[in-house]
Design a protein around this motif. Structure first.
Motif, PDB file in Angstrom:
ATOM      1  N   LEU A  98       0.828  -1.208   0.000  1.00 27.75           N
ATOM      2  CA  LEU A  98       0.000   0.000   0.000  1.00 27.75           C
ATOM      3  C   LEU A  98       0.861   1.256   0.000  1.00 27.75           C
ATOM      4  O   LEU A  98       0.601   2.215  -0.737  1.00 27.75           O
ATOM      5  CB  LEU A  98      -0.911  -0.017   1.232  1.00 27.75           C
ATOM      6  CG  LEU A  98      -1.781   1.214   1.469  1.00 27.75           C
ATOM      7  CD1 LEU A  98      -2.708   1.448   0.294  1.00 27.75           C
ATOM      8  CD2 LEU A  98      -2.597   1.059   2.743  1.00 27.75           C
ATOM      9  N   LEU A  99       1.916   1.232   0.816  1.00 24.59           N
ATOM     10  CA  LEU A  99       2.840   2.350   0.915  1.00 24.59           C
ATOM     11  C   LEU A  99       3.416   2.710  -0.454  1.00 24.59           C
ATOM     12  O   LEU A  99       3.482   3.875  -0.841  1.00 24.59           O
ATOM     13  CB  LEU A  99       3.935   1.883   1.860  1.00 24.59           C
ATOM     14  CG  LEU A  99       5.166   2.670   2.082  1.00 24.59           C
ATOM     15  CD1 LEU A  99       4.759   3.928   2.765  1.00 24.59           C
ATOM     16  CD2 LEU A  99       6.069   1.867   2.985  1.00 24.59           C
ATOM     17  N   HIS A 100       3.801   1.670  -1.215  1.00 25.60           N
ATOM     18  CA  HIS A 100       4.415   1.938  -2.517  1.00 25.60           C
ATOM     19  C   HIS A 100       3.381   2.375  -3.541  1.00 25.60           C
ATOM     20  O   HIS A 100       3.663   3.229  -4.375  1.00 25.60           O
ATOM     21  CB  HIS A 100       5.189   0.697  -2.979  1.00 25.60           C
ATOM     22  CG  HIS A 100       6.441   0.449  -2.174  1.00 25.60           C
ATOM     23  ND1 HIS A 100       6.468  -0.328  -1.055  1.00 25.60           N
ATOM     24  CD2 HIS A 100       7.700   0.913  -2.326  1.00 25.60           C
ATOM     25  CE1 HIS A 100       7.699  -0.348  -0.552  1.00 25.60           C
ATOM     26  NE2 HIS A 100       8.465   0.402  -1.316  1.00 25.60           N
ATOM     27  N   SER A 101       2.181   1.781  -3.492  1.00 20.59           N
ATOM     28  CA  SER A 101       1.194   2.185  -4.497  1.00 20.59           C
ATOM     29  C   SER A 101       0.668   3.576  -4.162  1.00 20.59           C
ATOM     30  O   SER A 101       0.362   4.357  -5.068  1.00 20.59           O
ATOM     31  CB  SER A 101       0.066   1.161  -4.603  1.00 20.59           C
ATOM     32  OG  SER A 101      -0.885   1.373  -3.613  1.00 20.59           O
ATOM     33  N   ALA A 102       0.577   3.932  -2.861  1.00 20.04           N
ATOM     34  CA  ALA A 102       0.157   5.292  -2.507  1.00 20.04           C
ATOM     35  C   ALA A 102       1.176   6.306  -3.007  1.00 20.04           C
ATOM     36  O   ALA A 102       0.803   7.412  -3.400  1.00 20.04           O
ATOM     37  CB  ALA A 102      -0.018   5.420  -0.999  1.00 20.04           C
ATOM     38  N   SER A 103       2.466   5.906  -3.026  1.00 24.91           N
ATOM     39  CA  SER A 103       3.478   6.813  -3.554  1.00 24.91           C
ATOM     40  C   SER A 103       3.257   7.078  -5.030  1.00 24.91           C
ATOM     41  O   SER A 103       3.405   8.204  -5.495  1.00 24.91           O
ATOM     42  CB  SER A 103       4.873   6.213  -3.369  1.00 24.91           C
ATOM     43  OG  SER A 103       5.208   6.235  -2.027  1.00 24.91           O
ATOM     44  N   VAL A 104       2.908   6.017  -5.774  1.00 22.61           N
ATOM     45  CA  VAL A 104       2.644   6.196  -7.203  1.00 22.61           C
ATOM     46  C   VAL A 104       1.456   7.125  -7.382  1.00 22.61           C
ATOM     47  O   VAL A 104       1.474   8.047  -8.200  1.00 22.61           O
ATOM     48  CB  VAL A 104       2.379   4.843  -7.890  1.00 22.61           C
ATOM     49  CG1 VAL A 104       2.006   5.050  -9.342  1.00 22.61           C
ATOM     50  CG2 VAL A 104       3.605   3.959  -7.788  1.00 22.61           C
ATOM     51  N   LEU A 105       0.397   6.912  -6.584  1.00 21.90           N
ATOM     52  CA  LEU A 105      -0.803   7.734  -6.718  1.00 21.90           C
ATOM     53  C   LEU A 105      -0.494   9.191  -6.371  1.00 21.90           C
ATOM     54  O   LEU A 105      -0.939  10.118  -7.055  1.00 21.90           O
ATOM     55  CB  LEU A 105      -1.909   7.169  -5.813  1.00 21.90           C
ATOM     56  CG  LEU A 105      -3.257   7.872  -5.862  1.00 21.90           C
ATOM     57  CD1 LEU A 105      -3.748   8.005  -7.286  1.00 21.90           C
ATOM     58  CD2 LEU A 105      -4.280   7.111  -5.042  1.00 21.90           C
ATOM     59  N   TRP A 137      -6.298   0.392  -7.574  1.00 25.43           N
ATOM     60  CA  TRP A 137      -5.430  -0.582  -6.915  1.00 25.43           C
ATOM     61  C   TRP A 137      -5.084  -0.115  -5.494  1.00 25.43           C
ATOM     62  O   TRP A 137      -5.072  -0.905  -4.549  1.00 25.43           O
ATOM     63  CB  TRP A 137      -4.178  -0.762  -7.775  1.00 25.43           C
ATOM     64  CG  TRP A 137      -3.148  -1.666  -7.204  1.00 25.43           C
ATOM     65  CD1 TRP A 137      -1.963  -1.293  -6.677  1.00 25.43           C
ATOM     66  CD2 TRP A 137      -3.209  -3.084  -7.098  1.00 25.43           C
ATOM     67  NE1 TRP A 137      -1.275  -2.397  -6.243  1.00 25.43           N
ATOM     68  CE2 TRP A 137      -2.019  -3.508  -6.495  1.00 25.43           C
ATOM     69  CE3 TRP A 137      -4.169  -4.045  -7.455  1.00 25.43           C
ATOM     70  CZ2 TRP A 137      -1.743  -4.842  -6.239  1.00 25.43           C
ATOM     71  CZ3 TRP A 137      -3.891  -5.377  -7.198  1.00 25.43           C
ATOM     72  CH2 TRP A 137      -2.695  -5.772  -6.605  1.00 25.43           C
ATOM     73  N   THR A 138      -4.818   1.196  -5.336  1.00 23.86           N
ATOM     74  CA  THR A 138      -4.481   1.725  -4.011  1.00 23.86           C
ATOM     75  C   THR A 138      -5.666   1.562  -3.051  1.00 23.86           C
ATOM     76  O   THR A 138      -5.489   1.173  -1.889  1.00 23.86           O
ATOM     77  CB  THR A 138      -4.083   3.208  -4.119  1.00 23.86           C
ATOM     78  OG1 THR A 138      -3.015   3.308  -5.053  1.00 23.86           O
ATOM     79  CG2 THR A 138      -3.654   3.759  -2.793  1.00 23.86           C
ATOM     80  N   ILE A 139      -6.864   1.868  -3.557  1.00 22.48           N
ATOM     81  CA  ILE A 139      -8.064   1.711  -2.716  1.00 22.48           C
ATOM     82  C   ILE A 139      -8.205   0.254  -2.284  1.00 22.48           C
ATOM     83  O   ILE A 139      -8.433  -0.062  -1.110  1.00 22.48           O
ATOM     84  CB  ILE A 139      -9.323   2.136  -3.515  1.00 22.48           C
ATOM     85  CG1 ILE A 139      -9.269   3.611  -3.842  1.00 22.48           C
ATOM     86  CG2 ILE A 139     -10.577   1.775  -2.745  1.00 22.48           C
ATOM     87  CD1 ILE A 139      -9.651   4.504  -2.710  1.00 22.48           C
ATOM     88  N   ALA A 185       8.114  -0.731 -12.078  1.00 20.69           N
ATOM     89  CA  ALA A 185       8.817  -1.483 -11.035  1.00 20.69           C
ATOM     90  C   ALA A 185       7.966  -1.578  -9.784  1.00 20.69           C
ATOM     91  O   ALA A 185       7.920  -2.610  -9.111  1.00 20.69           O
ATOM     92  CB  ALA A 185      10.156  -0.812 -10.728  1.00 20.69           C
ATOM     93  N   LEU A 186       7.254  -0.474  -9.471  1.00 22.13           N
ATOM     94  CA  LEU A 186       6.435  -0.478  -8.265  1.00 22.13           C
ATOM     95  C   LEU A 186       5.233  -1.410  -8.419  1.00 22.13           C
ATOM     96  O   LEU A 186       4.811  -2.062  -7.462  1.00 22.13           O
ATOM     97  CB  LEU A 186       5.984   0.938  -7.916  1.00 22.13           C
ATOM     98  CG  LEU A 186       7.107   1.793  -7.311  1.00 22.13           C
ATOM     99  CD1 LEU A 186       6.726   3.258  -7.279  1.00 22.13           C
ATOM    100  CD2 LEU A 186       7.421   1.318  -5.909  1.00 22.13           C
ATOM    101  N   VAL A 187       4.678  -1.468  -9.638  1.00 21.67           N
ATOM    102  CA  VAL A 187       3.574  -2.406  -9.875  1.00 21.67           C
ATOM    103  C   VAL A 187       4.078  -3.834  -9.689  1.00 21.67           C
ATOM    104  O   VAL A 187       3.428  -4.663  -9.038  1.00 21.67           O
ATOM    105  CB  VAL A 187       2.994  -2.217 -11.297  1.00 21.67           C
ATOM    106  CG1 VAL A 187       2.109  -3.388 -11.672  1.00 21.67           C
ATOM    107  CG2 VAL A 187       2.208  -0.930 -11.365  1.00 21.67           C
ATOM    108  N   PHE A 188       5.275  -4.099 -10.215  1.00 15.45           N
ATOM    109  CA  PHE A 188       5.868  -5.430 -10.064  1.00 15.45           C
ATOM    110  C   PHE A 188       6.022  -5.756  -8.583  1.00 15.45           C
ATOM    111  O   PHE A 188       5.630  -6.834  -8.115  1.00 15.45           O
ATOM    112  CB  PHE A 188       7.224  -5.452 -10.772  1.00 15.45           C
ATOM    113  CG  PHE A 188       7.918  -6.775 -10.698  1.00 15.45           C
ATOM    114  CD1 PHE A 188       7.506  -7.831 -11.499  1.00 15.45           C
ATOM    115  CD2 PHE A 188       8.976  -6.982  -9.818  1.00 15.45           C
ATOM    116  CE1 PHE A 188       8.137  -9.054 -11.422  1.00 15.45           C
ATOM    117  CE2 PHE A 188       9.607  -8.204  -9.736  1.00 15.45           C
ATOM    118  CZ  PHE A 188       9.182  -9.243 -10.534  1.00 15.45           C
ATOM    119  N   ASN A 189       6.566  -4.809  -7.819  1.00 14.92           N
ATOM    120  CA  ASN A 189       6.748  -4.996  -6.375  1.00 14.92           C
ATOM    121  C   ASN A 189       5.408  -5.278  -5.700  1.00 14.92           C
ATOM    122  O   ASN A 189       5.285  -6.178  -4.878  1.00 14.92           O
ATOM    123  CB  ASN A 189       7.454  -3.745  -5.809  1.00 14.92           C
ATOM    124  CG  ASN A 189       6.883  -3.236  -4.493  1.00 14.92           C
ATOM    125  OD1 ASN A 189       5.682  -2.991  -4.384  1.00 14.92           O
ATOM    126  ND2 ASN A 189       7.735  -3.060  -3.513  1.00 14.92           N
TER     127      ASN A 189
END
Lengths: 664, 156
Positions: A258-265, A274-276, A350-354
């Motif tokens: 969540l932390l990484h996807s929130a960064s992308v958002l 995806w973040t939600i 890369a973040l999506v992969f992670n």
């Protein structure tokens, strides 16, 4: 009297949670309704009342009020004060009260300071927070009242499980709960954003400090819990894939994703849905963790305070919240518009992969944890341990670690892998060289420790590469945070791999005066003597460990007998050197007078927890960096708005000079 | 990639994520069938013994007057029984857990040796007076053992 005050405060807090829910719901239809204005004050007052209630519980434990059932069952007048206080949350009822207290305080905090989101979204968020809190108040008040009185006070309390009488464990549950509760706030923000269709990068910026904070606390809780299991259980291991441990690992995995996807958002306005979804999953994992630990539904070597009835209550709560949130998600996801696009080779890629890999690891841990439950329905009893978790987890962990080394070097939106040829080459060369040297040094090493060592060295260097070519003094704090946290993962991994590859173990029976060798130490059993503590007696072994002609160090492992409650524990003794730890446990005495000693030499084992601390530190730096940047930006925005207003006022004056005259 | 429409990128991403997670699920299911550690009661182990060397768990009571320390001062031999006919000899080298006594419950993790002796790598005994390994708690309930009943969780 204090117990009754605490209970009354708890009922009032529950009533305020209802008000918060109703007010927030009304605000969705009519933002100007009188009840709508009550959301924020209700949340703040609720936080105060919950804190008061928890304070009362601490008080009855501090004075050992034996007419309160919970105190009688879990405390003892002879206990040291710190363990009297920690006894307040070392049991089911008290820990649930701690949970709602932390949750109410978090709600009060967002009600107090959070002004960035549209008011309607904030109202929906507070309503969601109130709704979640309400379930926990109901749970406390209806099925686990911590303030219940006994008809007749007992003369003396039962005491607290001696394994729990430990300073590390006193702060372990509060830390984990802060993590769980932080994720509940992220969940409420996600629900609020979904309800009002405001899934924007602003929402991600508001949610991010909470996710980061929750993640730091979870990391700290897991690190502390692991160290506790390591030295307190006396088994020499630091992670057992026990359901209770998995219960804290699963929210951590979800929070990391969540932390990484929130960064992308926040940075790029992509990955909205995806973040939600991850926000919902992360909180589900916290609830599931509580359910697994509190219901005692799973076999566990350290399941304390278990009760199936309460488990069903938490399961019902879990179904309502998670089912409800998923339903809302399914209904609203089509209205969340697609965010910005990006190429496969990019930071986002890369973040999506992670994220996908972390979700896969989460799935593997979840299945492994629930599998014994599933087979028990068919009357087959199994347990799942390291032979499953280690290799299957590694299949997905190693690609994640590789992506971690390269991802931060990529540019947002679109990048060319050619640009990264040099750093990737360095990374690969480091991995291969380390692997070769390790195999030369120890040819019978297992494949997982070997991979772990090699990747740890590569990643340790690669984690600093995002700093190359930049002015060190001008790198943002948040970037330092990322670098440190990634480096912490490498350090921790090095410790784990080294521990599992190079540990030396010895089990011996020695008579007093006898000597044995391990890991370059000459270990002598000098004697075994009885000793006594405040609520225990013990047989204490005096062991001296000497390396070459160096100064001998004394270790004193004990076999303790507590009398309230009656129980025996083994207290390990540790000798910490920079390059490892010597770990000693004393066992029984054989008929011929020899004592059993179990000794381990564990090279670099302390790096496991040192890495955990570095990860936490990285998280804290990231929070500070984000908050400072946000304050600056808001300050700049405000000044800009003021300037614009002044300009507008001047222009208005210029265009109608007479207006001024009339005013005068 | 920039030629792909937004809607398509989302579909591609979602399907890739689903694919990876389904792959993880299948892998987990396969590994669980192979790696799960089965639990045996003494009578089950007598009737249908697991393969030699396969990691399993054996749970039961430590038979009265069966604990014996061997000459090395480290290895302990004892018998796990269900208080009926079945008796499985067990050997364990290591430090005995707290509260490991004759007549109390134990779960031994290990494997059956070729000589029919169960070699334990790890013993789980009663953790304290409020905690019994869950499998043993069930056994006590099924067989109406008064000996274990009073140690069942909760105690209220």
């Amino acid at each position: 009297m204090s117990a009754e005050l605490g209970l009354a405060a708890l009922w009032m807090a529950a009533a305020l949670a209802v008000l918060q829910l109703v007010g927030g719901a009304i605000a969705q239809r009519d933002p100007d309704a009188p009840l709508a204005a009550l959301g924020r004050p209700a949340a703040m007052l609720q936080g105060f009342l919950a804190l008061f209630s928890f304070g009362m519980l601490l008080w009855v434990f501090a004075i050992t009020d034996l007419s309160v059932k919970l105190v009688a069952a879990n405390s003892h007048s002879m206990k040291p004060m710190i363990f009297k206080l920690s006894g307040a949350w070392g049991n089911h009822e008290g820990s649930m009260l701690l949970w709602v207290t932390v949750m109410a305080l978090a709600g009060a905090l967002i009600a107090c300071i959070e002004k960035r989101l549209p008011e309607k979204t904030m109202q929906a968020t507070l309503a969601a927070q109130g709704f979640v809190a309400l379930g926990f108040y109901a749970f406390l008040l209806l099925s686990s009242n911590p303030f219940e009185r006994l008809p007749v006070p007992v003369p003396e309390g039962n005491g607290l499980n001696p394994l729990l009488q430990d300073i590390g464990l006193a702060f372990h549950p509060p830390t984990l709960y802060m993590g769980y509760v932080g994720l509940s706030v992220a969940f409420s923000f996600a629900v609020g954003a979904l309800v009002t269709r405001q899934v924007t990068h602003e929402f991600a910026r508001v949610m991010r400090p909470w996710v980061l904070g929750a993640w730091v606390f979870l990391t700290m809780g897991i690190t502390a819990g692991s160290y506790w299991a390591y030295y307190e259980l006396g088994w020499g291991g630091w992670w057992f894939w026990d359901p209770v441990e998995n219960a804290s690992l699963m929210p951590w995995l979800a929070a990391t994703a969540l932390l990484h996807s929130a960064s992308v958002l926040a940075a790029r306005d992509a990955l909205r849905a995806w973040t939600i979804m991850l926000g919902v999953v992360a909180f589900s994992m916290s609830m599931l963790g509580t359910f697994l630990v509190r219901s005692g539904i799973l076999t566990s070597v350290h399941a304390f305070a278990v009760d199936p009835e309460r488990g069903s209550f938490i399961l019902a709560l879990l179904t309502i919240y998670i089912g409800g949130a998923l339903l809302l998600f399914a209904l609203r996801v089509s209205t969340v518009s697609e965010g910005q696009r990006f190429a496969a080779t990019s930071r986002e890629g890369a973040l999506v992969f992670n994220n996908v890999m972390l979700s896969a690891i989460l799935g593997i841990v979840l299945l492994g944890t629930l599998y014994p439950l599933l087979t028990e329905a068919f009357d087959v009893r199994v347990s799942v341990g390291p032979p499953y978790f280690n290799p299957v987890g590694a299949i997905f962990t190693i690609p994640t670690l590789l992506a971690m080394a390269v991802g931060p070097l990529l540019r947002w939106r679109e990048d060319n892998i050619e640009r990264l040829r040099a750093p990737v080459a360095i990374f690969i060369v480091l991995i291969v060289t380390t692997a070769l040297f390790t195999v030369l040094a120890k040819s019978d090493i297992g494949i997982l420790p070997l991979l772990g060592l090699a990747v740890a060295v590569g990643l340790g260097v690669a984690s600093f590469m995002p700093l190359r070519g930049r002015d060190i003094l001008r790198v943002p704090l948040a970037t330092w945070g990322m670098v440190l946290a990634h480096f912490g993962v490498a350090v921790s991994l090095l410790g784990m791999a080294s521990e599992s590859a190079f540990t030396k173990e010895k089990l011996v029976a020695v008579a007093p005066g006898g000597t044995t060798e391990l890991g370059g130490f000459r270990i002598t059993l000098e004697g075994v003597e009885p000793v006594a503590g405040p609520n225990w007696t013990a047989m204490e072994a005096r062991i001296s460990a000497q390396r070459g002609a160096g100064r001998p160090h004394v270790l004193t492992p004990q076999s303790r007998s507590f009398w309230a409650p009656a129980q025996e524990t083994t207290e390990s003794a540790l000798l910490t050197r920079w390059e490892g730890q010597l770990y000693a446990v004393v066992g029984n005495q054989a008929d011929d007078g020899r004592w059993q000693l179990r000794l381990w030499w564990k090279p670099l084992v302390t790096l496991i927890w040192l890495g955990g601390l570095l990860i936490c530190l990285g998280g804290v730096l990231a929070i500070i960096g984000r908050l400072v940047a946000d304050l600056r930006r808001r300050h700049a925005d405000r000044r800009e708005a003021e300037e614009r207003e002044e300009m507008a006022a001047l222009r208005a004056n210029a265009s109608s000079p007479t207006a001024n005259w009339e005013a005068v | 990639m920039s030629s792909i429409k937004p809607k398509h990128q989302r579909i591609v991403l979602v399907s890739l994520a689903l694919l990876a997670i389904i792959a993880a699920g299948l892998l987990a299911a396969w590994a669980l069938r192979n790696q799960a550690n089965y639990f045996y009661l003494p009578d089950q182990m007598m009737a249908d013994p697991p393969a030699v060397g396969q990691a399993v768990r054996l749970g039961g009571m430590v038979a009265e007057e069966s604990i014996e320390t061997l000459d090395d001062g480290l290895t302990v031999a004892f018998v796990v029984t269900d208080k009926a006919e079945a008796r499985v000899p067990v050997r364990y080298t290591g430090i005995l857990p707290d509260l490991f006594v004759e007549g109390s419950g134990v779960v031994a993790e290990g494997s059956l040796g070729p000589d029919g002796v169960f070699v334990a790598d790890h013993l789980l005994a009663k953790h304290d007076e409020n905690y019994v390994p869950r499998e043993l708690q069930d056994m006590a309930e099924h067989q109406g053992e008064p000996g274990l009943q009073d140690t069942a969780v909760g105690g209220e």
